[in-house]
Design a protein around this motif. Structure first.
Motif, mmCIF file in Angstrom:
data_model
loop_
_atom_site.group_PDB
_atom_site.id
_atom_site.type_symbol
_atom_site.label_atom_id
_atom_site.label_comp_id
_atom_site.label_asym_id
_atom_site.label_seq_id
_atom_site.Cartn_x
_atom_site.Cartn_y
_atom_site.Cartn_z
ATOM 1 N N ASN A 148 2.555 1.758 0.889
ATOM 2 C CA ASN A 148 3.316 2.605 0.620
ATOM 3 C C ASN A 148 4.693 2.238 0.568
ATOM 4 N N HIS A 149 5.226 1.791 -0.692
ATOM 5 C CA HIS A 149 6.693 1.098 -0.896
ATOM 6 C C HIS A 149 7.942 1.914 0.057
ATOM 7 N N VAL A 150 7.547 3.081 0.181
ATOM 8 C CA VAL A 150 8.890 3.854 0.863
ATOM 9 C C VAL A 150 8.861 3.531 2.560
ATOM 10 N N ALA A 207 7.303 1.137 3.875
ATOM 11 C CA ALA A 207 7.375 -0.023 4.164
ATOM 12 C C ALA A 207 8.636 -0.484 4.211
ATOM 13 N N HIS A 208 9.670 0.148 3.569
ATOM 14 C CA HIS A 208 11.113 -0.283 3.605
ATOM 15 C C HIS A 208 11.607 0.024 5.105
ATOM 16 N N ALA A 209 10.912 0.936 5.780
ATOM 17 C CA ALA A 209 11.037 0.957 7.345
ATOM 18 C C ALA A 209 10.545 0.195 8.109
ATOM 19 N N SER A 258 16.921 4.719 -0.944
ATOM 20 C CA SER A 258 16.811 3.552 -2.015
ATOM 21 C C SER A 258 17.427 4.029 -3.375
ATOM 22 N N GLY A 259 16.982 3.343 -4.419
ATOM 23 C CA GLY A 259 17.318 3.770 -5.819
ATOM 24 C C GLY A 259 16.417 4.989 -6.197
ATOM 25 N N GLY A 260 15.379 5.099 -5.588
ATOM 26 C CA GLY A 260 14.455 6.236 -5.994
ATOM 27 C C GLY A 260 14.062 7.352 -4.901
ATOM 28 N N PHE A 318 25.095 6.478 -6.772
ATOM 29 C CA PHE A 318 26.045 5.379 -6.851
ATOM 30 C C PHE A 318 25.776 4.578 -8.395
ATOM 31 N N ASP A 319 24.500 4.503 -8.710
ATOM 32 C CA ASP A 319 24.397 3.828 -10.330
ATOM 33 C C ASP A 319 25.016 4.559 -11.280
ATOM 34 N N LYS A 320 24.613 5.835 -11.114
ATOM 35 C CA LYS A 320 25.306 6.512 -12.331
ATOM 36 C C LYS A 320 26.739 6.833 -12.460
ATOM 37 N N ALA A 356 25.120 -0.362 -9.690
ATOM 38 C CA ALA A 356 26.357 -0.312 -9.365
ATOM 39 C C ALA A 356 26.799 -0.221 -7.841
ATOM 40 N N GLY A 357 25.521 0.091 -7.033
ATOM 41 C CA GLY A 357 25.731 0.223 -5.641
ATOM 42 C C GLY A 357 26.354 -0.798 -4.903
ATOM 43 N N PRO A 358 25.999 -2.195 -5.134
ATOM 44 C CA PRO A 358 26.636 -3.285 -4.359
ATOM 45 C C PRO A 358 28.120 -3.322 -4.898
ATOM 46 N N ILE A 400 30.259 -0.852 -5.864
ATOM 47 C CA ILE A 400 30.859 0.141 -5.095
ATOM 48 C C ILE A 400 31.347 -0.195 -3.727
ATOM 49 N N ASP A 401 30.232 -0.730 -3.225
ATOM 50 C CA ASP A 401 30.509 -1.300 -1.804
ATOM 51 C C ASP A 401 31.468 -2.290 -1.675
ATOM 52 N N LEU A 402 31.439 -3.134 -2.553
ATOM 53 C CA LEU A 402 32.570 -4.287 -2.257
ATOM 54 C C LEU A 402 34.039 -3.707 -2.524
ATOM 55 N N GLY A 456 15.460 0.558 2.946
ATOM 56 C CA GLY A 456 15.857 0.513 1.650
ATOM 57 C C GLY A 456 16.995 -0.089 1.046
ATOM 58 N N GLY A 457 16.893 -0.132 -0.274
ATOM 59 C CA GLY A 457 18.086 -0.993 -1.095
ATOM 60 C C GLY A 457 19.320 -0.355 -0.416
ATOM 61 N N PHE A 458 19.633 0.958 -0.347
ATOM 62 C CA PHE A 458 20.987 1.443 -0.187
ATOM 63 C C PHE A 458 21.295 1.269 1.512
ATOM 64 N N ALA A 503 21.773 -1.657 2.409
ATOM 65 C CA ALA A 503 22.495 -2.550 2.358
ATOM 66 C C ALA A 503 24.068 -2.194 2.357
ATOM 67 N N ASN A 504 24.039 -0.815 2.329
ATOM 68 C CA ASN A 504 25.550 -0.480 2.045
ATOM 69 C C ASN A 504 26.401 -0.751 3.192
ATOM 70 N N SER A 505 27.461 -1.307 3.188
ATOM 71 C CA SER A 505 28.267 -1.737 4.377
ATOM 72 C C SER A 505 28.786 -0.159 5.025
ATOM 73 N N THR A 521 16.752 -4.473 0.250
ATOM 74 C CA THR A 521 16.278 -4.543 -0.983
ATOM 75 C C THR A 521 14.803 -5.020 -1.232
ATOM 76 N N ASP A 522 14.235 -4.653 -2.115
ATOM 77 C CA ASP A 522 12.737 -4.941 -2.468
ATOM 78 C C ASP A 522 12.406 -6.414 -2.198
ATOM 79 N N ASN A 523 11.305 -6.480 -1.403
ATOM 80 C CA ASN A 523 11.110 -7.859 -0.870
ATOM 81 C C ASN A 523 9.493 -7.950 -0.677
HETATM 82 O O1 KG4 Z 1 15.024 -0.185 -2.473
HETATM 83 P P1 KG4 Z 1 15.592 -0.856 -3.868
HETATM 84 O O2 KG4 Z 1 16.010 -2.226 -3.642
HETATM 85 O O3 KG4 Z 1 14.729 -0.340 -4.943
HETATM 86 C C1 KG4 Z 1 14.171 0.860 -4.905
HETATM 87 O O4 KG4 Z 1 13.153 0.962 -4.368
HETATM 88 O O5 KG4 Z 1 14.725 1.698 -5.632
HETATM 89 O O6 KG4 Z 1 17.035 0.106 -3.944
HETATM 90 C C2 KG4 Z 1 17.927 -0.372 -5.081
HETATM 91 C C3 KG4 Z 1 18.983 0.753 -4.997
HETATM 92 C C4 KG4 Z 1 19.856 0.633 -6.136
HETATM 93 O O7 KG4 Z 1 20.341 1.956 -6.523
HETATM 94 C C5 KG4 Z 1 21.008 0.045 -5.796
HETATM 95 O O8 KG4 Z 1 22.425 0.342 -6.215
HETATM 96 C C6 KG4 Z 1 21.139 0.180 -4.229
HETATM 97 O O9 KG4 Z 1 19.853 0.012 -3.915
HETATM 98 N N1 KG4 Z 1 21.840 -0.568 -3.572
HETATM 99 C C7 KG4 Z 1 23.377 -0.510 -2.816
HETATM 100 C C8 KG4 Z 1 23.556 -1.560 -2.136
HETATM 101 N N2 KG4 Z 1 22.578 -2.390 -2.550
HETATM 102 C C9 KG4 Z 1 21.820 -2.054 -3.359
HETATM 103 N N3 KG4 Z 1 23.865 0.680 -2.881
HETATM 104 C C10 KG4 Z 1 24.976 0.643 -2.144
HETATM 105 N N4 KG4 Z 1 25.498 -0.384 -1.455
HETATM 106 C C11 KG4 Z 1 24.900 -1.491 -1.488
HETATM 107 N N5 KG4 Z 1 25.572 -2.568 -1.014
#
Ligand code: KG4
Ligand code: ZN
Length: 363
Positions: free
Chosen positions: A112-114, A116-118, A138-140, A167-169, A180-182, A184-186, A275-277, A279-281, A307-309
């Motif tokens: 399960n991907h979700v 696995a993120h943890a 994450s994104g989803g 964030f992306d929207k 856009a997530g990364p 907006i973070d910067l 999860g990808g988010f 990564a948000n500082s 982020t996905d790996n």
């Molecule tokens: O987990 P992930 O790589 O893919 C999914 O499983 O969805 O997450 C991707 C999401 C995207 O919405 C991207 O904008 C967000 O993670 N993301 C961030 C940052 N890095 C990736 N959002 C906010 N700040 C970040 N630094």
């Protein structure tokens, strides 16, 4: 006996990722992304993603083997993302993993991907020694799970948008590149997080009674969209730093406060954020500070493991092994809406209309 050599394969979205690990010791982590091909469309194009997985899987696998100094025949077990994700993308990874599992006579784990993120945090900070509270953003998905060995309880989830999605929207409205997530973070790093008072959904007393551990980000997204529109209509320049800092603060605030409350309510001492988010500082800083103040241990993997790996899939496979999870059967399918309490796809898998598959394949 040495720990098993695990191959982890992740193809649920735009990344074709392959990792090799010896137990929780990561030996190789390789990936190729098709994001460049999607960015101009402002979102992932499933057909394009599937095609890219097909083209790059083999070189990415070879790269991982070379990095680890191993050959295919050394592999003891194979993990592959079975869901959630894009069906066509998942199917490429699953087909490759099944072919390898058959050829090598190795057990196959449909991960399960979700979750696995943890679980990937164990590659960096060592095995979970007790039940943990996992916040996966994450994104989803935006979910709170209790992970206790191979048992998972879902405490809450977003009722609408995932945090990354919101964030992306909003980033799109600001003309920022996708995702856009990364960005907006910067931008947020130079801004004032108190500049704009964005709403914190589901935090009022009456909402908390009904949705103590659920989230909602569509209200935040709409408030931000209205704010941008009002400024644009008045012809006023938008201070991107202040906007981003305030927006990120509102999201991090809700995520952190609800997670701390859930940990307290369930007497859990350790919080894992993935999860990808993750990564948000702003989220990382707030979680680290507030959770330490609340007496919690907080574990957040390094950026490359958020982020996905492929490492996340290898970690989930090793975790499953350690906790006595049986491998999946060869007939597992791609499950775009895989139940988050399922760490590994089990057999028999019931089809969408509630029937069992008519002709199970394999052992
Ligand atoms: O987990 P992930 O790589 O893919 C999914 O499983 O969805 O997450 C991707 C999401 C995207 O919405 C991207 O904008 C967000 O993670 N993301 C961030 C940052 N890095 C990736 N959002 C906010 N700040 C970040 N630094
Ligand atoms: Zn992900």
């Amino acid at each position: 006996m040495p720990e098993p050599l695990i191959l982890g394969i992740e193809t649920s979205c735009d990344d074709t990722a392959v990792a090799l690990s010896r137990g929780f010791n990561l030996l190789a982590d390789q990936a190729a992304s098709s994001m460049d091909q999607h960015a101009k469309f402002g979102g992932i194009v499933p057909e394009v993603a599937s095609r890219a997985h097909l083209e790059v899987f083999q070189p990415v696998l070879q790269g991982a083997l070379a990095q680890a100094g191993h050959q295919l025949t050394d592999i003891d077990a194979i993990g592959v993302t079975a869901g959630p994700g894009l069906v066509g993308s998942l199917a490429v990874g699953l087909a490759a993993a099944k072919a390898l599992a058959l050829a090598l006579d190795a057990p196959l784990f449909g991960v399960n991907h979700v979750v696995a993120h943890a679980l990937v945090d164990q590659m960096e900070h060592g095995p979970f020694l007790e039940a943990v509270l996992a916040l996966v953003v994450s994104g989803g998905h935006t979910v709170l799970l209790i992970i206790d060995g191979r048992h998972i309880t879902q405490l809450g989830a977003t009722l609408d948008d995932a945090a990354g999605e919101a964030f992306d929207k909003v980033g799109r409205l600001l003309g920022l590149p996708y995702p856009a997530g990364p960005h907006i973070d910067l931008l947020a790093r130079d801004g004032d997080p108190q500049a704009i008072a964005f709403p914190r959904a589901l935090t009022r007393r009456q909402d908390l009674e009904k949705h103590p551990y659920d989230f909602s980000f569509s209200g935040l997204k709409t408030a931000a969209a209205r704010w941008i529109e009002a400024h644009q209509n008045r012809g006023e320049a938008i201070d991107l730093a202040d906007f981003s800092a305030s927006y990120a603060e509102a999201a991090a605030d809700v995520l952190v406060s609800k997670t701390i409350q859930a940990a307290k309510d369930h007497h859990l001492h350790t919080v894992v954020i993935g999860g990808g988010f993750a990564a948000n500082s702003q989220l990382r800083a707030k979680a680290t500070q507030k959770m330490a103040e609340a007496g919690l241990e907080v574990r957040i993997p390094r950026l490359g493991l958020c982020t996905d790996n492929g490492a996340m899939v290898a970690a989930a496979t090793e975790h499953s092994f350690r906790h006595g999870q049986r491998p999946s059967q060869m007939s597992i399918g791609a499950d775009s809406a895989m139940d988050l309490t399922q760490m590994v796809a089990e057999y028999p898998q019931v089809t969408r209309d509630g029937r069992l598959p008519s002709r199970p394949l394999g052992p």
